[in-house]
Design a protein around this motif. Structure first.
Motif, mmCIF file in Angstrom:
data_model
loop_
_atom_site.group_PDB
_atom_site.id
_atom_site.type_symbol
_atom_site.label_atom_id
_atom_site.label_comp_id
_atom_site.label_asym_id
_atom_site.label_seq_id
_atom_site.Cartn_x
_atom_site.Cartn_y
_atom_site.Cartn_z
ATOM 1 N N LEU A 215 0.817 -1.219 0.000
ATOM 2 C CA LEU A 215 0.000 0.000 0.000
ATOM 3 C C LEU A 215 0.848 1.266 0.000
ATOM 4 O O LEU A 215 0.380 2.328 -0.430
ATOM 5 C CB LEU A 215 -0.943 0.021 1.212
ATOM 6 N N PRO B 264 -3.377 3.310 -7.392
ATOM 7 C CA PRO B 264 -4.515 3.052 -6.505
ATOM 8 C C PRO B 264 -4.785 1.551 -6.404
ATOM 9 O O PRO B 264 -4.890 0.869 -7.426
ATOM 10 C CB PRO B 264 -5.682 3.773 -7.196
ATOM 11 N N VAL B 266 -6.927 0.389 -3.586
ATOM 12 C CA VAL B 266 -8.202 0.158 -2.900
ATOM 13 C C VAL B 266 -9.229 0.993 -3.670
ATOM 14 O O VAL B 266 -8.879 1.968 -4.337
ATOM 15 C CB VAL B 266 -8.176 0.528 -1.392
ATOM 16 N N MET B 267 -10.489 0.607 -3.567
ATOM 17 C CA MET B 267 -11.514 1.253 -4.387
ATOM 18 C C MET B 267 -11.539 2.770 -4.186
ATOM 19 O O MET B 267 -11.656 3.524 -5.145
ATOM 20 C CB MET B 267 -12.891 0.684 -4.030
ATOM 21 N N GLU B 270 -8.843 4.691 -6.114
ATOM 22 C CA GLU B 270 -9.144 4.844 -7.538
ATOM 23 C C GLU B 270 -10.187 5.938 -7.761
ATOM 24 O O GLU B 270 -10.047 6.777 -8.648
ATOM 25 C CB GLU B 270 -9.644 3.502 -8.094
ATOM 26 N N ILE B 271 -11.217 5.912 -6.930
ATOM 27 C CA ILE B 271 -12.303 6.895 -7.131
ATOM 28 C C ILE B 271 -11.834 8.303 -6.767
ATOM 29 O O ILE B 271 -12.162 9.278 -7.459
ATOM 30 C CB ILE B 271 -13.551 6.475 -6.322
ATOM 31 N N GLN B 274 -10.137 9.661 -9.664
ATOM 32 C CA GLN B 274 -11.046 10.044 -10.754
ATOM 33 C C GLN B 274 -11.771 11.358 -10.441
ATOM 34 O O GLN B 274 -11.984 12.193 -11.328
ATOM 35 C CB GLN B 274 -12.052 8.921 -11.029
ATOM 36 N N GLN C 274 -15.857 10.463 -18.596
ATOM 37 C CA GLN C 274 -15.344 10.194 -17.246
ATOM 38 C C GLN C 274 -16.340 9.378 -16.427
ATOM 39 O O GLN C 274 -15.950 8.488 -15.661
ATOM 40 C CB GLN C 274 -14.995 11.511 -16.541
ATOM 41 N N MET C 278 -15.886 5.764 -14.700
ATOM 42 C CA MET C 278 -16.106 5.577 -13.268
ATOM 43 C C MET C 278 -17.038 4.392 -13.022
ATOM 44 O O MET C 278 -16.753 3.530 -12.179
ATOM 45 C CB MET C 278 -16.687 6.847 -12.654
ATOM 46 N N MET C 282 -15.983 0.998 -11.137
ATOM 47 C CA MET C 282 -16.695 0.602 -9.918
ATOM 48 C C MET C 282 -17.221 -0.831 -10.047
ATOM 49 O O MET C 282 -17.120 -1.632 -9.126
ATOM 50 C CB MET C 282 -17.886 1.544 -9.652
ATOM 51 N N MET C 285 -14.216 -3.280 -9.884
ATOM 52 C CA MET C 285 -13.623 -3.369 -8.548
ATOM 53 C C MET C 285 -14.578 -4.065 -7.582
ATOM 54 O O MET C 285 -14.166 -4.876 -6.761
ATOM 55 C CB MET C 285 -13.264 -1.974 -8.028
ATOM 56 N N MET C 289 -13.881 -7.357 -5.405
ATOM 57 C CA MET C 289 -13.990 -7.373 -3.941
ATOM 58 C C MET C 289 -14.917 -8.495 -3.464
ATOM 59 O O MET C 289 -14.673 -9.123 -2.437
ATOM 60 C CB MET C 289 -14.532 -6.021 -3.432
ATOM 61 N N ARG C 307 -4.177 -4.536 -12.230
ATOM 62 C CA ARG C 307 -3.942 -4.295 -10.807
ATOM 63 C C ARG C 307 -4.663 -5.319 -9.935
ATOM 64 O O ARG C 307 -5.715 -5.833 -10.294
ATOM 65 C CB ARG C 307 -4.479 -2.907 -10.418
ATOM 66 N N PHE C 309 -6.447 -5.534 -6.121
ATOM 67 C CA PHE C 309 -7.000 -4.581 -5.163
ATOM 68 C C PHE C 309 -7.107 -5.213 -3.775
ATOM 69 O O PHE C 309 -7.346 -6.411 -3.638
ATOM 70 C CB PHE C 309 -8.378 -4.089 -5.616
ATOM 71 N N TYR C 310 -6.949 -4.362 -2.773
ATOM 72 C CA TYR C 310 -6.972 -4.801 -1.379
ATOM 73 C C TYR C 310 -8.373 -4.581 -0.801
ATOM 74 O O TYR C 310 -8.955 -3.517 -0.992
ATOM 75 C CB TYR C 310 -5.942 -3.987 -0.590
ATOM 76 N N PRO C 312 -10.105 -4.060 2.622
ATOM 77 C CA PRO C 312 -9.719 -3.796 4.017
ATOM 78 C C PRO C 312 -10.313 -4.824 4.971
ATOM 79 O O PRO C 312 -11.381 -5.404 4.724
ATOM 80 C CB PRO C 312 -10.271 -2.395 4.269
#
Lengths: 337, 337, 337, 337, 337, 337
Positions: A215, B264, B266-267, B270-271, B274, C274, C278, C282, C285, C289, C307, C309-310, C312
């Motif tokens: 991270l 980025p 984690v979600m 990324e957002i 943007q 854009q 987005m 979303m 991702m 998740m 990528r 993604f983590y 949490p």
């Protein structure tokens, strides 16, 4: 039993101790469980399947265990593998320490430590000397044990110190040839540039990235440690020498697309970056040459743009050329051209 | 005297107070000194040459001074300029504060401060709330005064707060539509992401990069402040919520080639990236549209890949379309298709 | 029998109805025929081999058939698979509709249709309203059934409507925050931007590209439909509002290298692009998740630059943070900093 | 008076008719108005300043007027210019048509029209023949008059037809050498590929992009016309031959980053793209060579990656080499090697 | 026995002579040796495994041997393979020459040689004629036998001559359409551009790169031969015509990233590069089309940016369109539009 | 008169000898001739305009002449210039040799020659020694006089030798630290890598590219000379040591896009490329630092990706840090951490 895993030739009988690096339960096409194992020692890795694994086998043969393996050196799709005939955990009196089975830098820890001490002496600029010593007070042990990477160059135990000190030696040679370079700044940068890896990576055995490593990344992590050191030592974050050392470390990947948040903007930052690349490429090319016979081409090296390298035929040529011209044959310079 | 500098039309007589932003001594081809001046007020900049400058003039008209300028609105190679007939420093009773002559965000400081307070209230996750509040205790004044950049988007006084709070508003709207997003993390990231600019830049007037700004960069500078805040508040650098906030801030440029040391992952990271891009592009496109007549094309906008944008003819169209459909005309849904 | 295919755990006995998505005849190394099958239901896909397939089996088990499959949930090289013990076609009284076995958007068709109707009402600019309604008269059914892609984001039944309406919702929120944006143009663009996919793709089941899809592409295909609509409605291709709507749709991929023949050159075109990105990111991702445990890293997502993604650790954190600050604890703003 | 503008040498006295292409009012440093003019005729452009312009002069000398200019051929920073001594509008009996003063293709309109007719005859596939003829019924006049671009290659009157027919000739030669290519499809593509420029550009004089040209682009504009032609002729948009012709035209820029919404995916699309590039580069290199003396290097050509090209010394070499070997000297093949 | 290897359909009985291109010893999972073989003849390659190979089999079946193979045409993961039932070396009276089993250009060596001779006659510029003839005296045999590449386009025997002469034919057609091009220079460049491949590659059978090929590359190798030819013929390396021919050959890859040490800087160099690309892409697309049924899409072609190409449905369409319009139906030009 | 041109400060009276590097006739806006001159001496260049030039002046003041110039050091748009009051050619007894007025490497020719001789002695591998000596027999004089470039790094007289020998020194240091490197190959490569520049460039004064330089390029030109040397010395082009030396030289730009026809594929080729980059960047950064005051940022350096570099405040810091730690203060290693 003296042979190491990668020293066995095709069809040799294998009888060796090894560290289990991976042990995955899989099914054959007809649905029976087997264990897909990776054995390791100081010479490297080799895989093998343990067929008809019982639940007790699955429970017993976990990654990190030291085992005794017997069988034959075969191969599968061109890659060496062990055809296992017998497998058991080690017993009393046999090796038990995983550390004895991992690949390491070709220099002993004590020698690395001595060279580190020597290098620290050479940094006489007081701010940089204090900061570097402060950080090595906390992280010297990890610095001397960690690899410099999970894969790619210097991905072996003690690789971090081996790589950093090699750069320090280059830095000393280069600052001798270009006196306009600040040797102390180069040396401090050489020692610190990858120190964030002791936080980014999990350690010398079964190395993985930590959550902080993924991270935050090792470049920001060493900067974090420098910021705290400046704070602990009561220095000012706006002192020019503090900014310079942080800059040299932050910029050492050279390009932003390689993860440096800024590009090198002082001479020493640019040169440290170049020395880092030189030592990394030397390590990767040397590794490729060691696995290549004279007159042959190496496997492709992914991190060197997937190039294959040629190892010249005449081994002697290399050895000879590194001696100076023999003194007994005086040459008249005027006859040279 | 009510007119602002950019409100004069070609050939208008000018009589105005202005801030001197630049004052360079140059020579004509025949070797005489003159002053190449840039005048500024809230409406923007305009240049003009003060011919036959004496040494006293050179000493008197320094950048940062407030002056009274008289002359004519001419132009040179298509760019507006002042043909100066008279120039003097301001006197007692006339404006003296440079702050009255710089371009600012179209929102008052008090309103920005109130919105900042509101936004802080919304961050209920305790770690993030404490960290953000700790940093705004130190930097709130600068946050409310600084521009968000030296050039490009939001390069005007209070631009930093205007931009950050605009992103916070977007973050709230978007996290309402995607409940899987952590609103608090987005809000904390929105407020902090560019806060390093209060160290990277010199201030709202005659903005320059500081040495720390150039050698370290605003992304690492805000991370530095977060690290010290974590230390001051006795938190642990390895807490997941600390790592997440640092990550979101470090990754907000989206790509490493744009200066983020990590991408980025984690979600919310990324957002946030943007939303940062969206607000920056809205600001730049709106600025371009304001200088473009309906039915015309704007100048090229360098930071938007040098594109030119079209402003549609029918101004009314825009205004109208943002009203909802009038309630008085009920429509039968079944007739829609 | 209530369990869906992806809900079985390793070693569970499987007894399920499924759609055959693929059924390829292959030979074992020793030359015997077997069927390599892919089973699907609403939860996703799983593969399995049907050994010793007779010619009758090969003829019977064709893609598109609904089958009853029994066996065990095993795995092969880390990927789940069915070890088939019994396989037959469904019989009278058992499921027969392929549509019941495909992955779909998490919203019902009726709800999507209602939201589409609502959104159409909001477009009050007459030209755009007429054009959009004209096109939805022809393509509403497909719009509500089609996926938005063959792979990648929104590659499931009703994905096209789900994605387009999600963008419309974002458009409404964003045009509320930036009143300089023309909301109607954004809404019309949101509904139409991907409508060419109803010609580019073959349908919601076993989705493939059509020949027109590959040779022309969905961006030009929706433009083709807009051109014909303008013609049918007796409008003029040179009307500015017609040009603007075509432009916004043509430019929605943002960059020419992503297939837009022109770059966005009005504000709404840039913003629609854009918002499209987005919503797509979303969706991808969120999908990643959902397959990742808290505290773990997702598989790499190819369309997001590969990528990982983590997710949490603290699930509760997310849920909590999306509530507003509880009202019962009044805070004194002056104490905030 | 027979001399054209670009035929005057430095210091020659100029006495010529010319078209005014630009006429901008500017101020000298000391604030006096002058007119910055660009004169044009068939040989190209040359600039000159008209000092001390009165308001009457400013009103009189507008772009598009034909003038008589007298003066001297001087130069400014290496660029030729007219030092104007006398300037007036043309009078009765003198030239008045702007069309006589613009650069044109080196082929007459009648010859282009004849070649177009010939080429249409060669397209025997009925669908393509009907579509191409339908479009040329509407746009033949513009096709024969328009340039192929505003700047870059073939940016002169009749450039569009000159370029398109040149590609058609190449297409015929190449399909003769590779019989696997569909000659008719190549010919139809050659004639139509840039036809959208008659909508994208304003015309042969003072060429500008139209609003439709900028918002939609010539590739989509010709597709629009094809779609309407298919509709008018009662054909089906899903006929393979219709899809193929649209594809070949849509893909002719070769790469999406150059504005094609799809890449070439049939052989003829790839080859048409290559022939388009060949003719464009031949035209630009030839233009550069014409302005370069033998043994010298050309100015850099921006659209050819900013390369400079060498014009070989020996002009004769070129001319000679294009003759076949003289017949009178029979050679014995066996002596060749 | 008349059938070629790639003419057998799935499940056909195979009885054929073939060249062994690869023969690798591998082990099954249970450790038994087998031979993984590749068989080849003029139609292409097919693989097959020879199970339970004895040491004698391993010694006998070496790459380069001609064998008689019997079995069945099966497939494995979608790729055709031979299920071998019987395998032996050929005997007296059966084929023994590897040259009869390799893929070749669809033109005979004698025809290529005749066309080479014709082309040499056309080069009348004396320097170029002498240089080209000098080099073909040494390398004509290899030129007529070698492939043009190890993989990719023209990777078959006689491919080098086939490709070079095809470019020469294009060069003649194009220099007819653009008389400003020097035909002789184009023809000399066409013949020589890839001649370095006779040193870079090992030969037409079992083609590999030589050490010189990998360390120096074919572009520099042909320049080396040109330099030595200039030296042998007593010419001057600074003659313009010598420099031009070397330039045209050195620059033929067009871009430095594709291995040309310089970019094309004379017209003929640019055009030779374009013709080289055209012939290479024609060869690759034609190859892809031959393996694709009408109305289907080809496999992806790696060297054409991984594109898949469409083969139109109507085969007749192609054949027909290459005939001229039938003469018996006179058309009135005036009726064309 | 001892002052050099760049040592004058703004407003100083100038009285100096100088070389005329450029002398262009231009016209003022009102049409009068003047001479735009560039003066040069060892310190660099400065421009100045000579107003009201007569035809005799124009004939007299030609590039290459040595002149005596008097006037004042002024500036124009921030760039220094001479305001000329008096200008004449030099007379008997005054300097006349252009060579005394060009910028040169900071090392004398004799010293470079001595170091070259020393370096040649160190190359003991016989093939490389003979090849290098053979080439230096022909080109030693030019090697010692030529610049290494027209612009960019080492663009001054003797720059070629200065740069090549600097790399040789680095090569020796680096091969000492990595004994796996072949020192002789690195040294031979260092001396030869840029030797083609003696053909590519016109000479040390008024350096231009030659036609051969532009059409062939220095990398291929030195390879040409190596090929001829191999031929002259009766060696075989296929000897491995010949191939290796050619490879190292051909590959020294590292990437094909920088003009190497092949990438480095032996260790020494990669390292020579890195050392070449290091010395070039050291030279450019040092040049930038020399023109920058402590605590300031340099002008942007185009060839280093347009970066600006920071020169640290504390000059002393640099000087000091390059001394070793003083010996009189023994430190106890155990106290270091």
């Amino acid at each position: 039993m003296a042979k190491l895993l990668l020293q066995y030739k095709e069809n040799d009988a294998i009888d060796a101790f090894a560290l289990l690096k991976k042990a995955e339960v899989r099914q054959t096409k007809t649905g029976k469980d087997f264990l897909a194992l990776t054995f390791a020692d100081r010479s490297g890795d080799i895989s093998g399947n343990f067929w008809d694994a019982s639940q007790a086998d699955i429970d017993r043969f976990q990654p990190g265990q030291i085992v005794k393996v017997e069988g034959t050196r075969g191969s599968f799709k061109g890659t060496p593998q062990v055809q296992i005939s017998k497998l058991r955990l080690t017993e009393a009196g046999e090796p038990t320490s995983a550390a004895d089975f991992i690949k390491s830098a070709p220099v002993k820890k004590d020698d690395l430590e001595a060279e580190l001490t020597d290098t620290l002496f050479k940094i006489t600029q007081p701010t940089w000397n204090r900061l570097v010593r402060h950080l090595f007070k906390q992280y010297k042990e990890q610095f001397l044990e960690f690899p410099a990477a999970k894969v790619n160059h210097h991905a072996f135990a003690r690789g971090l110190a081996f790589h950093s000190l090699s750069i320090a030696r280059l830095a000393e040679a280069v600052s001798g040839l270009y006196p306009q370079l600040n040797r102390d700044l180069l040396l401090a940068g050489a020692l610190l540039h990858d120190l964030g890896k002791v936080i980014e990576l999990s350690g010398p055995v079964a190395t993985e990235y930590t959550t902080a490593g993924k991270l935050i990344g090792h470049i920001t992590l060493v900067d974090e440690q420098l910021v705290l050191a400046v704070h602990d030592l009561g220095m000012d974050l706006n002192q020019e020498d503090v900014l310079l050392l942080r800059h040299v470390v932050l910029a050492h990947h050279g390009l932003q697309e390689y993860g440096s948040p800024i590009r090198p903007q002082v001479m020493e930052a640019e040169i440290l970056h170049q020395l880092d690349e030189m030592d990394a490429s030397m390590q990767m090319m040397t590794g490729a040459m060691e696995q290549t016979a004279p007159g042959e081409w190496s496997k492709r090296v992914f991190a060197l743009d997937n190039r294959s390298f040629y190892r010249p035929e005449d081994g002697q040529q290399v050895a000879d050329s590194n001696e100076s011209a023999p003194a007994e044959q005086p040459v008249d310079p005027s006859s040279l051209f």
